[in-house]
Design an enzyme around this catalytic site. Structure first.
Site, PDB file in Angstrom:
ATOM      1  N   GLU A 177      49.516  14.168  31.419  1.00 56.95           N
ATOM      2  CA  GLU A 177      48.735  13.063  31.988  1.00 56.95           C
ATOM      3  C   GLU A 177      49.642  11.937  32.476  1.00 56.95           C
ATOM      4  OE1 GLU A 177      46.015  12.199  28.838  1.00 56.95           O
ATOM      5  OE2 GLU A 177      44.620  13.769  29.448  1.00 56.95           O
TER       6      GLU A 177
ATOM      7  N   ASN B  65      43.788   6.759  29.537  1.00 57.36           N
ATOM      8  CA  ASN B  65      43.178   7.116  28.254  1.00 57.36           C
ATOM      9  C   ASN B  65      42.472   5.962  27.557  1.00 57.36           C
ATOM     10  OD1 ASN B  65      43.684  10.009  27.536  1.00 57.36           O
ATOM     11  ND2 ASN B  65      45.746   9.399  28.155  1.00 57.36           N
TER      12      ASN B  65
ATOM     13  N   LYS C 268      45.861  25.546  29.753  1.00 57.04           N
ATOM     14  CA  LYS C 268      45.348  24.239  30.152  1.00 57.04           C
ATOM     15  C   LYS C 268      45.847  23.249  29.111  1.00 57.04           C
ATOM     16  CE  LYS C 268      42.498  21.875  28.838  1.00 57.04           C
ATOM     17  NZ  LYS C 268      42.266  20.786  27.792  1.00 57.04           N
TER      18      LYS C 268
ATOM     19  N   THR D  65      49.262  24.988  20.644  1.00 55.83           N
ATOM     20  CA  THR D  65      48.890  23.696  21.215  1.00 55.83           C
ATOM     21  C   THR D  65      48.155  23.908  22.533  1.00 55.83           C
ATOM     22  OG1 THR D  65      50.874  22.757  20.232  1.00 55.83           O
ATOM     23  CG2 THR D  65      49.811  21.479  21.917  1.00 55.83           C
TER      24      THR D  65
END
EC number: 2.3.1.35
Lengths: 417, 417
Positions: B279, B401, B182, B193
Site C-alpha cells: 500500500e 489507512n 493477494k 501471510t
C-alpha cells in the site's frame, strides 16, 4: 494517591538545594542561539539512581553514567541536545568524559559525581570545540530559578519543554519533587525511555531510591509508545539531596512507600506529556486491558495494540475500527479467546463477545474523533490488568521523519565528519 | 536454482487438469461489477497442503480450511474478496461452510474437499444473499484459461493482480507450477501471510507437499514485511493433481528436492510482488544480515530493521540514514557488538566498525534514492545469515489507512450490520 500533593512552580530547580543552568553552545546549529547545554548541581551530596536504555547500541554518555552510578552517587548532571554522542566509538567515550571533567573541576567535584546525557543525531562526533570554551559560562549561569531553562536546553524535536514539580508532606516534613523530560520520537516502552531528570530534597537511601526509580519507570515511561522505536540514549536520573531537612526514610517504611508513590505519579505525568507532544501527534489514547490470565498477557495485548501501525492510522482518522484492535489482540501472542473479547470506546461497546456490538456508529465515531479517548479491552479470562498510553500515527509523522540528510550535509560542510 | 525453468503464461490455471472461474457478486460493492468470487477446481483428486496465520483471532474460513485439511485433501478452492468473514462468530463458520456446500454439490465433491478463503473487512457478516444465487454462474464460468480472472477476484487494496507460472523438467516429465497472491496491507512475516494459491500438475505425496510448502513459506512469505501487521486470514494453499503424468515422487528423493526448490522460488517471486505492490509503497529494500552468531540472531536483526517505523520513514525519504539502522539492530535483542558492525548500501559502506564510514554522501544518497536497493548488515560475529524484503512507509500509507468508516456506514445502510 491517597495523600494530598501540591503542584508548585518549576521543575528540576524547584526542590531545595539544587541550582541549574542552561546556555547556547551552537551544538544544534552554530548560527542559531538555541539553549543546548544544561547543568544541574546539588549544593550537598546526593543519593542517586538511574535507569537506562536496553538497546545494545548504547551511546557513550549512557555507558559513562552507568559506570559512575556503579562507583557511587552523582551530584551534578551535564546534558546537551543536538548530538547524541552515539555510535562515536572511543572518541565518544573520551568526549563524554571530557564533559564530566569540564564541570567537575570548577565545581570541586570528582568526575564520577557527574552524570552526562546527550540527545540528538546519531553517529556524528560531538562538536567539542564549541562546548569546551563554554564550561565557565555554564557554571556562572547557575541559579535557583533556571530549571525551566534546563528543561528547554534538552529538547530536540519536542514542540515545547516539559516540566513539573510538586510538594507534599512526608512524616511531618515538607519535601519537593521536580522533574523534566524530553522526547518526541523514538519512544517505545522498554526500561527508561528518553531523557528524564528528577530532583528531590527528600532524604532517601540509595538502595530505596534505585528501587523506587525502577518501579516508577515500569509504571510510567515503559507504558508509553509513540513510534515503537527504542533509542540508544534513553536515560532517567534521580538525585535526592535531603535538603528538606527530613531524617533519612527507613527502607520499605511508610514514608518510603509514600515517596515511591509520589515519584511514580510525577513520572507518569511526565510520561503522558511526552505522548501528548509526540512528533506530529493528534490523539492521546489510553488503552486499558482487563481480565487477562496474567500480567504478561495483559501487557502483550496492550503493547500489540499500541504499536500496530494500522490501529494507530485508524486513530489518526478518528475511526472506531475495533476490527483492527482485535486483530492486534490476536497476534499479540497473549492467551486470548476471540469469543470472550469486549472492546469499548470511552465506555461504549464496539465489540461484545468478539462480535460487532449494537452501539450507534455515530456515537462511536464521535468518541474516536476526540483529542483523547480510552479503549478498554476486556479479555474476560482472568484478573490481570495493564494500562498503556499511546498516540496516533500521522502522515505528517512520516513526512517529518523522512530525512536527516540536510543535517548531515551541513555537518560535512562544518567539517564535523 | 541449478536447473532450468521456463516462465509460462498465466498463474493457477497454467498447470494441467485445473479449471478456474471468477465472477462478480457485488460483495465489494453491490453497485460495481468487480470480480470478487473465484473458484479453482482440479479434474482429478489432489494432494494438498496449507499454512495459515498464527494470529489467535482466526477468520472462519481459516478454521474451516484447517479442519478440511486435517480430514484429507482439497480438490477445489472457493475464494472471495471484499469481506474477510473474520470476527463473525458461529454465523461466520456456518457461512463459510455454506460456501463450501454451495460448490461441492454441483461439482460432485465432498464438502471437506473444498477450501474456503476470504479477504476484506473484518467484523462484517458475509453478504450470503448476494453470494448464494451465484454458485451456478460461478461453476458455469469454469475454464482452463481463467487463472488471471481468479487472481483478479481475490485482490482488495492491491493495485493489480499478481500471478506467475513456470514449467520445468522433473525426472523426464514436464511439470507446471502456477500461483497467484493477494495482499498489500497487513503484511508481516509470520507463518503464511496474505492469500496465496498454488497449483501444480506434479505428482507429490501429501506429506512431502506439506513439508515443501512449510519450507517455501518460511523462505518467502515469512521474510517480507510492509506494515508489520499480521492478518486474521492469511492462508497459503497448494494443490498437486499429478496431471503431468509423472509417477509419484519419492519422499526426500532428488525429484522431491527439485520440486521443493521450484516451489520455493515461485513463492519468493510472488512474495516480492506483494512487497512491490504494498500500500502506497515507493521502495523495495532487501535487507541482508550477515555474520550473526545464530540464525535466530540474524533473523531478529533483519526483522527489527525491516519493521522500524523510523527506518522505513528514512527509506521513504531516500535518506541513507545508517544511524537509524544501527539503533534498530541494537534493540533487536540479537547478540551484537556495536564496534563490529558494518552497514553497506548497495555495497558502499555507510558505517564501518560501528562508526561513520568515509564514503561520499552523494554516492550513498544516490543509492537510497533508487526504487530498489540493498542494505547489508555485517555483524562480524559468526556465520549465520538472513535475508528479508521490505518497503518504505509513506505518509500516503497512513492517509490510505486512516478510516474504513465510510465503508461501515454504507454497510449499515445496506442492512448488513
Amino acid at each position: 494517591m491517597d495523600f494530598p500533593i501540591t503542584r508548585i512552580k518549576g521543575g528540576v530547580g524547584a526542590p531545595r538545594g539544587f541550582r541549574t543552568a542552561a546556555i547556547s553552545c551552537g551544538i544544534k546549529n552554530p548560527a542559531l542561539t538555541r539553549l543546548d547545554l544544561g547543568l544541574i548541581v546539588s549544593d550537598e551530596p546526593c543519593t542517586s539512581a538511574g535507569t537506562f536504555t536496553t538497546n545494545r547500541v548504547k551511546a557513550a554518555p549512557v555507558r559513562l553514567c552507568q559506570a559512575h552510578l556503579r562507583k557511587g552517587n552523582l551530584r551534578a548532571i551535564i546534558a546537551n541536545s543536538g548530538n547524541a554522542n552515539a555510535c562515536t566509538g572511543v572518541t565518544g567515550i573520551s568526549d563524554a568524559r571530557a564533559m564530566a571533567d569540564g564541570v567537575a573541576k570548577p565545581l570541586g567535584l570528582k568526575r564520577t559525581e557527574i552524570g552526562v546525557c546527550s540527545t540528538g543525531v546519531i553517529g556524528l562526533p560531538m562538536p567539542m570545540a564549541r562546548i569546551e570554551p563554554k564550561y565557565g559560562e555554564l557554571i556562572d549561569t547557575l541559579g535557583s530559578k533556571k530549571g525551566t531553562d534546563f528543561a528547554k536546553a534538552i529538547i530536540t524535536s519536542d514542540t515545547h519543554h516539559k516540566e513539573l514539580a510538586i510538594s507534599f508532606d512526608l512524616g511531618g516534613h515538607r519535601v519537593r519533587l521536580g522533574g523534566c523530560v524530553k522526547g518526541a520520537g523514538m519512544i517505545c516502552p522498554s526500561m527508561a525511555t528518553m531523557l528524564c531528570f528528577i530532583t528531590t530534597d527528600a532524604n532517601c537511601p540509595k538502595e530505596s531510591l534505585q528501587k523506587a526509580a525502577l518501579e516508577a519507570v515500569e509504571e510510567s515511561f515503559n507504558r508509553i509508545t509513540i513510534d515503537g522505536d527504542m533509542s540508544t540514549n534513553d536515560t532517567v536520573l534521580v538525585l535526592a539531596n535531603g535538603a528538606s531537612g527530613m531524617p533519612p526514610m527507613r527502607r520499605n517504611g511508610p514514608r518510603c512507600r509514600q515517596f515511591r508513590e509520589a515519584l511514580g505519579w510525577l513520572m507518569l505525568e511526565l510520561a503522558k506529556m511526552i505522548v501528548r507532544d509526540g512528533e506530529r501527534v493528534t490523539k492521546f489514547v489510553t488503552v486499558k486491558v482487563k481480565g487477562a490470565k496474567t500480567y504478561q498477557d495483559a501487557k502483550k495485548v496492550a503493547e500489540a495494540v499500541c504499536k500496530s501501525q494500522l490501529v494507530k492510522a485508524s486513530w489518526n482518522g478518528g475511526d472506531p475500527n475495533w476490527g483492527r484492535v482485535i486483530h492486534a489482540v490476536g497476534y499479540s501472542r497473549a492467551r486470548i479467546r476471540e469469543e470472550l473479547i469486549d472492546i469499548l470506546y470511552d465506555g461504549v461497546p464496539a465489540c461484545l463477545g468478539g462480535l460487532q456490538a449494537d452501539a450507534p456508529m455515530n456515537k462511536l465515531r464521535d468518541i474516536a474523533a476526540r483529542d483523547a479517548f480510552e479503549i478498554e479491552i476486556h479479555l474476560n479470562q482472568g484478573k490481570a490488568d495493564y494500562e498503556m498510553y499511546s498516540s496516533d500515527l500521522s502522515p505528517e509523522y512520516i513526512d517529518f521523519n523522512r530525512s536527516e540528510y540536510a543535517y548531515w550535509k551541513q555537518a560535512r560542510k562544518d567539517g564535523l565528519v
